[in-house]
Design an enzyme around this catalytic site. Sequence first.
Site, PDB file in Angstrom:
ATOM      1  N   ARG A 264      -1.571 -11.028   2.738  1.00  0.00           N
ATOM      2  CA  ARG A 264      -2.714 -11.937   2.607  1.00  0.00           C
ATOM      3  C   ARG A 264      -3.525 -11.550   1.381  1.00  0.00           C
ATOM      4  O   ARG A 264      -3.242 -10.541   0.747  1.00  0.00           O
ATOM      5  CB  ARG A 264      -3.606 -11.792   3.841  1.00  0.00           C
ATOM      6  CG  ARG A 264      -3.976 -10.313   4.050  1.00  0.00           C
ATOM      7  CD  ARG A 264      -5.001 -10.113   5.120  1.00  0.00           C
ATOM      8  NE  ARG A 264      -5.074  -8.743   5.565  1.00  0.00           N
ATOM      9  CZ  ARG A 264      -5.781  -7.772   4.978  1.00  0.00           C
ATOM     10  NH1 ARG A 264      -6.481  -8.035   3.885  1.00  0.00           N
ATOM     11  NH2 ARG A 264      -5.784  -6.549   5.456  1.00  0.00           N
TER      12      ARG A 264
ATOM     13  N   GLU B 165       0.824  -1.204   0.000  1.00  0.00           N
ATOM     14  CA  GLU B 165       0.000   0.000   0.000  1.00  0.00           C
ATOM     15  C   GLU B 165       0.860   1.257   0.000  1.00  0.00           C
ATOM     16  O   GLU B 165       1.810   1.361   0.770  1.00  0.00           O
ATOM     17  CB  GLU B 165      -0.924   0.010   1.227  1.00  0.00           C
ATOM     18  CG  GLU B 165      -1.861  -1.186   1.261  1.00  0.00           C
ATOM     19  CD  GLU B 165      -2.920  -1.096   2.354  1.00  0.00           C
ATOM     20  OE1 GLU B 165      -3.978  -1.713   2.190  1.00  0.00           O
ATOM     21  OE2 GLU B 165      -2.686  -0.423   3.384  1.00  0.00           O
TER      22      GLU B 165
HETATM   23  P1  ADP Z   1      -4.510   0.011   8.407  1.00  0.00           P
HETATM   24  O1  ADP Z   1      -3.461  -1.042   8.493  1.00  0.00           O
HETATM   25  O2  ADP Z   1      -5.213   0.209   9.694  1.00  0.00           O
HETATM   26  O3  ADP Z   1      -5.406  -0.132   7.222  1.00  0.00           O
HETATM   27  P2  ADP Z   1      -2.922   1.999   6.975  1.00  0.00           P
HETATM   28  O4  ADP Z   1      -1.544   2.323   7.416  1.00  0.00           O
HETATM   29  O5  ADP Z   1      -3.070   1.110   5.786  1.00  0.00           O
HETATM   30  O6  ADP Z   1      -3.714   1.388   8.222  1.00  0.00           O
HETATM   31  O7  ADP Z   1      -3.750   3.341   6.709  1.00  0.00           O
HETATM   32  C1  ADP Z   1      -5.125   3.332   6.437  1.00  0.00           C
HETATM   33  C2  ADP Z   1      -5.572   4.669   5.893  1.00  0.00           C
HETATM   34  O8  ADP Z   1      -5.233   5.727   6.793  1.00  0.00           O
HETATM   35  C3  ADP Z   1      -4.928   5.066   4.583  1.00  0.00           C
HETATM   36  O9  ADP Z   1      -5.572   4.499   3.465  1.00  0.00           O
HETATM   37  C4  ADP Z   1      -5.066   6.579   4.627  1.00  0.00           C
HETATM   38  O10 ADP Z   1      -6.385   6.969   4.306  1.00  0.00           O
HETATM   39  C5  ADP Z   1      -4.853   6.893   6.084  1.00  0.00           C
HETATM   40  N1  ADP Z   1      -3.433   7.202   6.363  1.00  0.00           N
HETATM   41  C6  ADP Z   1      -2.504   6.368   6.849  1.00  0.00           C
HETATM   42  N2  ADP Z   1      -1.309   6.966   6.968  1.00  0.00           N
HETATM   43  C7  ADP Z   1      -1.461   8.238   6.567  1.00  0.00           C
HETATM   44  C8  ADP Z   1      -0.587   9.386   6.456  1.00  0.00           C
HETATM   45  N3  ADP Z   1       0.696   9.328   6.805  1.00  0.00           N
HETATM   46  N4  ADP Z   1      -1.124  10.545   5.990  1.00  0.00           N
HETATM   47  C9  ADP Z   1      -2.443  10.620   5.643  1.00  0.00           C
HETATM   48  N5  ADP Z   1      -3.300   9.599   5.723  1.00  0.00           N
HETATM   49  C10 ADP Z   1      -2.833   8.411   6.189  1.00  0.00           C
END
Ligand code: ADP
Length: 459
Positions: free
Chosen positions: A292, A275
């Site tokens: 996964r 991601e």
């Molecule tokens: P999870 O594992 O809980 O899904 P992620 O790290 O994939 O967490 O982040 C989920 C969502 O949170 C992202 O799709 C985005 O919308 C938001 N997000 C995460 N990190 C950032 C960041 N550094 N800046 C802005 N939005 C963020």
Amino acid sequence: MFRKLLIANRGEIAVRVIRACRELGIRTVAVYSEADRHALHVRLADEAFCIGPPPAAESYLNIPNIMSTAELLGVDAIHPGYGFHAENPHFSEICQDVNIAFVGPSPEAIALMGNKAAARQRMKAAGVPVVPGSNGPVRNEAEAIEVSKTIGFPLIVKAAAGGGGRGMRVVHTREDLRRALQTAQAEAEAAFGSGEVYLEKYVEEPRHIEIQILADTSKNTLYLGARDCSIQRRHQKLLEESPPPGLRERYLGALGKAAVRAAHAINYTGAGTIEFLMDRDSRFYFMEMNTRIQVEHPVTEMITGLDIVKMQIAVAAKEKLGINQGDVHYSGHAIECRINAEDPRQDFRPSPGTLTAFVPPGGPGVRVDTHAYAGYVIPPYYDSLLAKVIAWGADRPEAIARMRRALMEFEISGVPTTIPFHLMVLDNAFFRRGEVYTNFVQRRIDLSVLTPRLTAVRD
Ligand code: ADP
């Protein structure tokens, strides 16, 4: 190839895996809780075994019960689906110990990517750009303040063990930092059993863009295009599409290569997703890796014509992928809407109950992955995903038109669903122009006008 595979999961993903197995000639074993006695995965599998009472902690998460069923019924593989044990390195290690193939990567790769702070460091070392932030976890306010001096505000405090959009806190000022740190640590401890947190720069109006990868044990690693998952609510995905609207070809190539580099760096095998966040200047940053199969994998299947679940199982059986990157071709556009048993008019409150009617859509370019049927009783114990509607079109406008048409056809009575919400998104002028970002729903969708007028389309 395997002879018999146990699916350590429920819902639509269990049904999806059973379908893949049947096409591969593999016998299937479903496990289920007392609340899922009449579930579709139980009906479709060749054999089914009850593993405990309704709460997931006592059934789907009960490792001794799952493993004894696996041994009793003589399975040679276990597919974890998503959620539950899919990203539990301990579970995949137990499978290894008893000589049952785990359909997923090694325990080491799961553990490494499961700690998001460690994953960031590893990716940085592999030359994959990461969101500017702390080098590993931050322990106290003083460390956090040091990091904030380099990345500035707003920033985001994230749980290293977090997932599912939980355990995140946006911080706008230095004064708020200490409190945010403390609450995030306490929340993470309670939700994930680890209070470890790290900091990232908060990227403004980013797009969530991810790359599907697939790797075999002979180090052949493919990327299968990109998905845009920017339509989210509270950091949870609601609608996904591929290819990401307006993403230039050269970005896709660069991202794909970065994803493959990331996978090689950790000796990855199986299906996985890297991601990224893309900022307003089209700069990409690694965010995390999901080790996964993901909910949104069907959009990639629709535009590549590949069956990712079958390939994932084949790779776990140590078969070669049999295709190279040059054999991956993309055609058209696909969109997925997650239909949840939630009431969008009441803050998306989960709404379990009995489906008095359930008539899924069909026709050209429409696929529905679901475990529901008329008369099905949605139990209150698990997540609220009821069905995934995937629409394919020769281009994005056709995919949108088909999705709209499919959602209007979809007849569900007995519980409120997120269908009216999706119709609003599909009709939104900004969405139609492809102007999406992760705060899109918050900014562009006025949930207060989700009145009976819109739902009347369906009611
Ligand atoms: P999870 O594992 O809980 O899904 P992620 O790290 O994939 O967490 O982040 C989920 C969502 O949170 C992202 O799709 C985005 O919308 C938001 N997000 C995460 N990190 C950032 C960041 N550094 N800046 C802005 N939005 C963020």
